[in-house]
Design an enzyme around this catalytic site. Sequence first.
Site, mmCIF file in Angstrom:
data_model
loop_
_atom_site.group_PDB
_atom_site.id
_atom_site.type_symbol
_atom_site.label_atom_id
_atom_site.label_comp_id
_atom_site.label_asym_id
_atom_site.label_seq_id
_atom_site.Cartn_x
_atom_site.Cartn_y
_atom_site.Cartn_z
ATOM 1 N N GLY A 86 0.802 -1.211 0.000
ATOM 2 C CA GLY A 86 0.000 0.000 0.000
ATOM 3 C C GLY A 86 0.836 1.263 0.000
ATOM 4 O O GLY A 86 0.479 2.259 -0.643
ATOM 5 N N THR A 87 1.945 1.261 0.718
ATOM 6 C CA THR A 87 2.793 2.454 0.788
ATOM 7 C C THR A 87 3.336 2.833 -0.577
ATOM 8 O O THR A 87 3.262 3.993 -0.997
ATOM 9 C CB THR A 87 3.940 2.234 1.781
ATOM 10 O OG1 THR A 87 3.401 2.115 3.103
ATOM 11 C CG2 THR A 87 4.936 3.391 1.762
ATOM 12 N N GLN A 192 -7.529 -0.454 3.813
ATOM 13 C CA GLN A 192 -8.404 -1.032 4.835
ATOM 14 C C GLN A 192 -9.782 -1.373 4.270
ATOM 15 O O GLN A 192 -10.428 -2.327 4.717
ATOM 16 C CB GLN A 192 -8.567 -0.057 6.011
ATOM 17 C CG GLN A 192 -7.293 0.224 6.779
ATOM 18 C CD GLN A 192 -6.790 -0.967 7.580
ATOM 19 O OE1 GLN A 192 -7.554 -1.839 7.963
ATOM 20 N NE2 GLN A 192 -5.492 -0.998 7.833
ATOM 21 N N GLY A 213 -1.789 -6.513 -0.151
ATOM 22 C CA GLY A 213 -2.066 -7.942 -0.047
ATOM 23 C C GLY A 213 -2.233 -8.447 1.367
ATOM 24 O O GLY A 213 -3.112 -9.273 1.646
ATOM 25 N N HIS A 214 -1.411 -7.967 2.287
ATOM 26 C CA HIS A 214 -1.424 -8.564 3.620
ATOM 27 C C HIS A 214 -2.578 -8.097 4.494
ATOM 28 O O HIS A 214 -2.729 -8.556 5.617
ATOM 29 C CB HIS A 214 -0.073 -8.355 4.328
ATOM 30 C CG HIS A 214 0.168 -6.982 4.841
ATOM 31 N ND1 HIS A 214 0.163 -6.677 6.188
ATOM 32 C CD2 HIS A 214 0.432 -5.829 4.202
ATOM 33 C CE1 HIS A 214 0.435 -5.390 6.344
ATOM 34 N NE2 HIS A 214 0.599 -4.852 5.151
ATOM 35 N N THR A 250 12.238 -6.886 -11.347
ATOM 36 C CA THR A 250 11.745 -8.234 -11.630
ATOM 37 C C THR A 250 10.555 -8.537 -10.730
ATOM 38 O O THR A 250 10.599 -8.334 -9.522
ATOM 39 C CB THR A 250 12.849 -9.278 -11.395
ATOM 40 O OG1 THR A 250 13.938 -8.996 -12.269
ATOM 41 C CG2 THR A 250 12.339 -10.680 -11.661
ATOM 42 N N CYS A 337 1.766 1.436 11.194
ATOM 43 C CA CYS A 337 2.823 2.344 10.744
ATOM 44 C C CYS A 337 3.355 3.215 11.867
ATOM 45 O O CYS A 337 4.425 3.811 11.753
ATOM 46 C CB CYS A 337 2.314 3.227 9.605
ATOM 47 S SG CYS A 337 0.851 4.193 10.028
#
Length: 391
Positions: A86-87, A192, A213-214, A250, A337
């Site tokens: 996200g960052t 979120q 993703g997490h 990559t 964060c």
Amino acid sequence: MRAVDIPARTYRHDMSAAAYFDNGSTTAVANEVIEEMLPFFTAVYGNPASIHSMGDAAAKAISVARKRTASAMGCRPSEIIFTSGGTESDNLAVMGAVIRSGKKKVITSAVEHSAVLEACGRLREMGYDITVIPVDGEGYVDTDGISNAADGDTALVSVMAANNVIGTIQPIAELAKIAHENGALFHTDAVQAFTKTDIDVKRDGIDMMSVSGHKIHGPKGTGALYVRSGVELTPMILGGGQEHGLRSSTENVPGIAGIGKAAELVMLTMDDDVKRMAKMRDKIINEILSIKGSYLNGPVRNRLCSNAHFGFSGVKGNDIVLALSKMGVYASAASACSAGSTEPSHVMTAIGRSAQEALSSLRISLSRYTTEDEVNILLDALPKALRSVRK
């Protein structure tokens, strides 16, 4: 070269009796996602840029993940850029769009994730005009403030879909309309909100949307940025030209396969999951507010289904978290964060809480895997933890 003896270490943790309520920080990776990723570590480990069959198989896995992620967002696969999280997605959207635009003005809110606010800070150092719009006591952005601030020189309006600290769901379709009426792009950080609220990028008029993703039971270190066709960005990472030239490096094939599978998997049961989480959230809020000295941060209605955020007079949030941890209950005193920081959350001060109140906070965040048994464990443990801390 002399061999170096590395002592055996274990990172396993017995979660059999635990109750995990820190899903706003990170979620458990779904078993189906792990199964999807494993072949790309062990069997199909080719570089997707290679022209041999193993490289082709890796490239096809990325294509499948792109289609799955696009389906979950309501867009075309060509509009998905895979990132490290996200960052990075926020940084690419904010800085990439503004630098490319030729305009000098950015509008955002006081409760954005630091990935957006610090990107805006960097743009300010470069000479751009950054307008930060305040929020009310429940965390809702002042839409009139955005409308009044926007003009023909506005490159971007960036407002998160749901707040990562207090769970406030913003009216993003309305905000996107305001941006477009002034010739600006609209970006939303949906890290979120994605898979927990009804978001459709086309219907809602979103030009760019960041996800991670997490937060959706996928792997850490993976993210995606929706970029509407026709929107041009200046890339932040230069090199081989991967991801349509916008994100060189990559590709993380296992991670990309993982986020694609996670997006597909969660969307299959999203409606039922949201209803179930909201019911558990309401139970938690009702029970905890019966504890003396407790109060709710954020809205009562139109709140993220997975979020409950409390303040407790006379105690520190970090102390509550540590007391709960000893009982096998895992929560947080801040967003991931800023966890461990001794400074009050900027979100809490933006909604009018004092520094002391901001540091007395506890965030409870659920996931699609949260159970009623875990909720009962939490509700039994929290009063004990508070008594222990107050002693």
